[in-house]
Design an enzyme around this catalytic site. Structure first.
Site, PDB file in Angstrom:
ATOM      1  N   SER A 154       0.873  -1.189   0.000  1.00 25.29           N
ATOM      2  CA  SER A 154       0.000   0.000   0.000  1.00 25.29           C
ATOM      3  C   SER A 154       0.901   1.228   0.000  1.00 25.29           C
ATOM      4  O   SER A 154       2.070   1.151   0.392  1.00 25.29           O
ATOM      5  CB  SER A 154      -0.864  -0.006   1.268  1.00 25.29           C
ATOM      6  OG  SER A 154      -1.462   1.259   1.477  1.00 25.29           O
ATOM      7  N   TYR A 167      -2.498  -1.517  10.605  1.00 25.73           N
ATOM      8  CA  TYR A 167      -2.487  -1.663   9.134  1.00 25.73           C
ATOM      9  C   TYR A 167      -1.180  -1.106   8.548  1.00 25.73           C
ATOM     10  O   TYR A 167      -0.516  -1.767   7.738  1.00 25.73           O
ATOM     11  CB  TYR A 167      -3.696  -0.931   8.546  1.00 25.73           C
ATOM     12  CG  TYR A 167      -3.860  -1.081   7.053  1.00 25.73           C
ATOM     13  CD1 TYR A 167      -4.508  -2.185   6.515  1.00 25.73           C
ATOM     14  CD2 TYR A 167      -3.371  -0.112   6.173  1.00 25.73           C
ATOM     15  CE1 TYR A 167      -4.667  -2.321   5.142  1.00 25.73           C
ATOM     16  CE2 TYR A 167      -3.523  -0.237   4.806  1.00 25.73           C
ATOM     17  CZ  TYR A 167      -4.179  -1.344   4.285  1.00 25.73           C
ATOM     18  OH  TYR A 167      -4.324  -1.469   2.923  1.00 25.73           O
TER      19      TYR A 167
HETATM   20  P1  NAI Z   1     -11.371  -6.197  -0.115  1.00 25.16           P
HETATM   21  O1  NAI Z   1     -11.928  -6.125   1.248  1.00 25.16           O
HETATM   22  O2  NAI Z   1     -12.303  -6.188  -1.261  1.00 25.16           O
HETATM   23  O3  NAI Z   1     -10.444  -7.482  -0.287  1.00 25.16           O
HETATM   24  C1  NAI Z   1      -9.800  -8.140   0.751  1.00 25.16           C
HETATM   25  C2  NAI Z   1      -9.937  -9.617   0.466  1.00 25.16           C
HETATM   26  O4  NAI Z   1      -9.175 -10.368   1.420  1.00 25.16           O
HETATM   27  C3  NAI Z   1     -11.398 -10.085   0.589  1.00 25.16           C
HETATM   28  O5  NAI Z   1     -11.715 -10.803  -0.582  1.00 25.16           O
HETATM   29  C4  NAI Z   1     -11.383 -10.995   1.794  1.00 25.16           C
HETATM   30  O6  NAI Z   1     -12.299 -12.076   1.720  1.00 25.16           O
HETATM   31  C5  NAI Z   1      -9.942 -11.493   1.770  1.00 25.16           C
HETATM   32  N1  NAI Z   1      -9.494 -11.985   3.068  1.00 25.16           N
HETATM   33  C6  NAI Z   1      -9.670 -11.407   4.284  1.00 25.16           C
HETATM   34  N2  NAI Z   1      -9.136 -12.180   5.248  1.00 25.16           N
HETATM   35  C7  NAI Z   1      -8.604 -13.267   4.616  1.00 25.16           C
HETATM   36  C8  NAI Z   1      -7.911 -14.404   5.071  1.00 25.16           C
HETATM   37  N3  NAI Z   1      -7.658 -14.605   6.359  1.00 25.16           N
HETATM   38  N4  NAI Z   1      -7.516 -15.324   4.152  1.00 25.16           N
HETATM   39  C9  NAI Z   1      -7.782 -15.147   2.839  1.00 25.16           C
HETATM   40  N5  NAI Z   1      -8.430 -14.071   2.362  1.00 25.16           N
HETATM   41  C10 NAI Z   1      -8.831 -13.144   3.239  1.00 25.16           C
HETATM   42  O7  NAI Z   1     -10.340  -5.000  -0.213  1.00 25.16           O
HETATM   43  P2  NAI Z   1      -9.198  -4.693  -1.305  1.00 25.16           P
HETATM   44  O8  NAI Z   1      -9.079  -3.235  -1.364  1.00 25.16           O
HETATM   45  O9  NAI Z   1      -9.446  -5.431  -2.541  1.00 25.16           O
HETATM   46  O10 NAI Z   1      -7.901  -5.251  -0.568  1.00 25.16           O
HETATM   47  C11 NAI Z   1      -7.004  -6.161  -1.169  1.00 25.16           C
HETATM   48  C12 NAI Z   1      -5.585  -5.819  -0.751  1.00 25.16           C
HETATM   49  O11 NAI Z   1      -5.237  -4.554  -1.288  1.00 25.16           O
HETATM   50  C13 NAI Z   1      -5.369  -5.711   0.752  1.00 25.16           C
HETATM   51  O12 NAI Z   1      -4.119  -6.293   1.093  1.00 25.16           O
HETATM   52  C14 NAI Z   1      -5.329  -4.221   0.999  1.00 25.16           C
HETATM   53  O13 NAI Z   1      -4.575  -3.890   2.132  1.00 25.16           O
HETATM   54  C15 NAI Z   1      -4.661  -3.764  -0.283  1.00 25.16           C
HETATM   55  N6  NAI Z   1      -4.825  -2.362  -0.602  1.00 25.16           N
HETATM   56  C16 NAI Z   1      -6.068  -1.820  -0.868  1.00 25.16           C
HETATM   57  C17 NAI Z   1      -6.184  -0.488  -1.223  1.00 25.16           C
HETATM   58  C18 NAI Z   1      -7.480   0.156  -1.531  1.00 25.16           C
HETATM   59  O14 NAI Z   1      -7.514   1.391  -1.594  1.00 25.16           O
HETATM   60  N7  NAI Z   1      -8.562  -0.589  -1.755  1.00 25.16           N
HETATM   61  C19 NAI Z   1      -5.000   0.361  -1.329  1.00 25.16           C
HETATM   62  C20 NAI Z   1      -3.759  -0.280  -0.975  1.00 25.16           C
HETATM   63  C21 NAI Z   1      -3.689  -1.592  -0.655  1.00 25.16           C
HETATM   64  C1  BGC Z   2      -6.261   1.361   2.388  1.00 22.73           C
HETATM   65  C2  BGC Z   2      -7.432   2.154   1.899  1.00 22.73           C
HETATM   66  C3  BGC Z   2      -7.019   3.584   1.591  1.00 22.73           C
HETATM   67  C4  BGC Z   2      -5.789   3.628   0.703  1.00 22.73           C
HETATM   68  C5  BGC Z   2      -5.262   5.052   0.509  1.00 22.73           C
HETATM   69  C6  BGC Z   2      -5.115   1.478   1.410  1.00 22.73           C
HETATM   70  O1  BGC Z   2      -4.023   0.741   1.854  1.00 22.73           O
HETATM   71  O2  BGC Z   2      -6.639  -0.015   2.531  1.00 22.73           O
HETATM   72  O3  BGC Z   2      -8.447   2.153   2.892  1.00 22.73           O
HETATM   73  O4  BGC Z   2      -8.086   4.267   0.945  1.00 22.73           O
HETATM   74  O5  BGC Z   2      -4.762   2.841   1.267  1.00 22.73           O
HETATM   75  O6  BGC Z   2      -5.124   5.729   1.720  1.00 22.73           O
END
Ligand code: NAI
Ligand code: BGC
Length: 269
Positions: A154, A167
């Protein structure tokens, strides 16, 4: 998309939603056979919908339940994938959660849950992936590398984040974990990199884009003036896993519409 990952086996963790789903679809479009990982029964239907969409578009995908914070489940996911498909070529270490609280309200449970999934989960998956890459070795017809790992970090591996100490610590930890594994296994032609997204429109940050006011406030942090989409990240992941990126290892690649350009300094300082 050009078939730059043709026939390669890719495990994408946390792929039933958001960025993981975007990566699964992009890798499948590039020719990979994708394992769509999800953590618990409640996410099975969403994982199946991702796999069904991939198949409808002519790709290959299977779903697999595994909580990445559980060592035995991760070991089984890799063993079962190797048994069924012969090997694993690509790991997208994507699963992650937020459990936000001010430091003084941050329970040990919230701390441990986030570190357990976001950091320990990535360590466990990376360890099992590297074991398989070393066992198989390089097969030039698959890829120039013996294996590729992409860690979903991130912008918060470098931007401190008040109220999100668990986080931000998990993402800072991913940076040094990724670089240390990359350094250790570069001689075996294993490539390990991180993708560092800015704000991407997914369920994890719904509060940051779910109302016009929230979105307007969020856009003050994004010089490029739009929120990112899962396919922005998927396209980068497919390229980074391919031989086009064969000389890239140990890097954090930011994809954030300029969020790390210190936008406050555009009119101040
Ligand atoms: P999201 O909530 O849609 O995806 C997270 C996924 O991880 C979900 O599908 C969930 O079921 C799965 N998950 C949760 N616990 C788990 C476990 N114990 N084992 C296997 N799977 C598990 O959110 P998003 O945004 O798609 O997040 C994906 C990755 O991207 C995360 O690592 C998050 O930190 C990272 N990220 C997201 C950003 C954003 O702005 N959406 C920005 C930077 C990083
Ligand atoms: C976080 C989001 C956030 C983004 C930018 C990600 O790592 O999961 O919640 O919007 O960073 O700050």
């Amino acid at each position: 998309m050009e078939q730059i990952l043709k026939g390669q086996i890719a495990i994408v963790t946390g792929a039933s939603s958001g960025i993981g789903a975007g990566c699964a679809k992009a890798l499948a479009n590039a020719g990979a056979i994708v394992i769509v990982n999800y953590p618990f029964d409640g996410a099975a239907a969403a994982a199946q919908a991702v796999a069904d969409e991939i198949k409808k578009n002519g790709g290959s995908a299977n779903i697999y339940k595994c909580d990445v914070s559980k060592e035995d489940e991760v070991i089984n996911m890799f063993a079962d994938t190797v048994k069924q498909f012969g090997t694993v070529d690509i790991l997208i270490n994507n699963a992650g959660v937020q459990k936000d609280a001010s430091l003084t309200e941050m329970t040990l449970d919230k701390w441990n849950t986030v570190i357990g999934i976001n950091l320990t989960g990535q360590f466990l998956c990376a360890r099992e992936a590297v074991k398989e890459f070393l066992r198989r070795g390089i097969q030039p017809e698959r890829s120039k590398a013996a294996g590729k790992i992409i860690c979903m970090s991130s912008v918060h591996e470098v931007i401190p984040w008040a109220g999100h100490v668990n986080y931000a610590a998990s993402k800072g930890g991913i940076m040094m974990m990724m670089k240390s594994i990359a350094q250790e296994f570069a001689p075996q032609k294993i490539r390990v990199n991180s993708i560092c997204p800015g704000a991407i429109q997914t369920p994890i940050n719904q509060a940051a884009w779910g109302t016009p006011e929230a979105l307007k406030s969020l856009l003050t942090l994004i010089p490029y003036q739009r929120i990112g989409q899962p396919e922005d990240i998927g396209n980068l992941a497919a390229w980074l896993a391919s031989d086009y990126a064969d000389y890239i290892t140990g890097q954090s690649i930011f994809i954030d519409g300029g969020m790390t350009l210190y936008p406050g300094f555009a009119t101040n300082g």
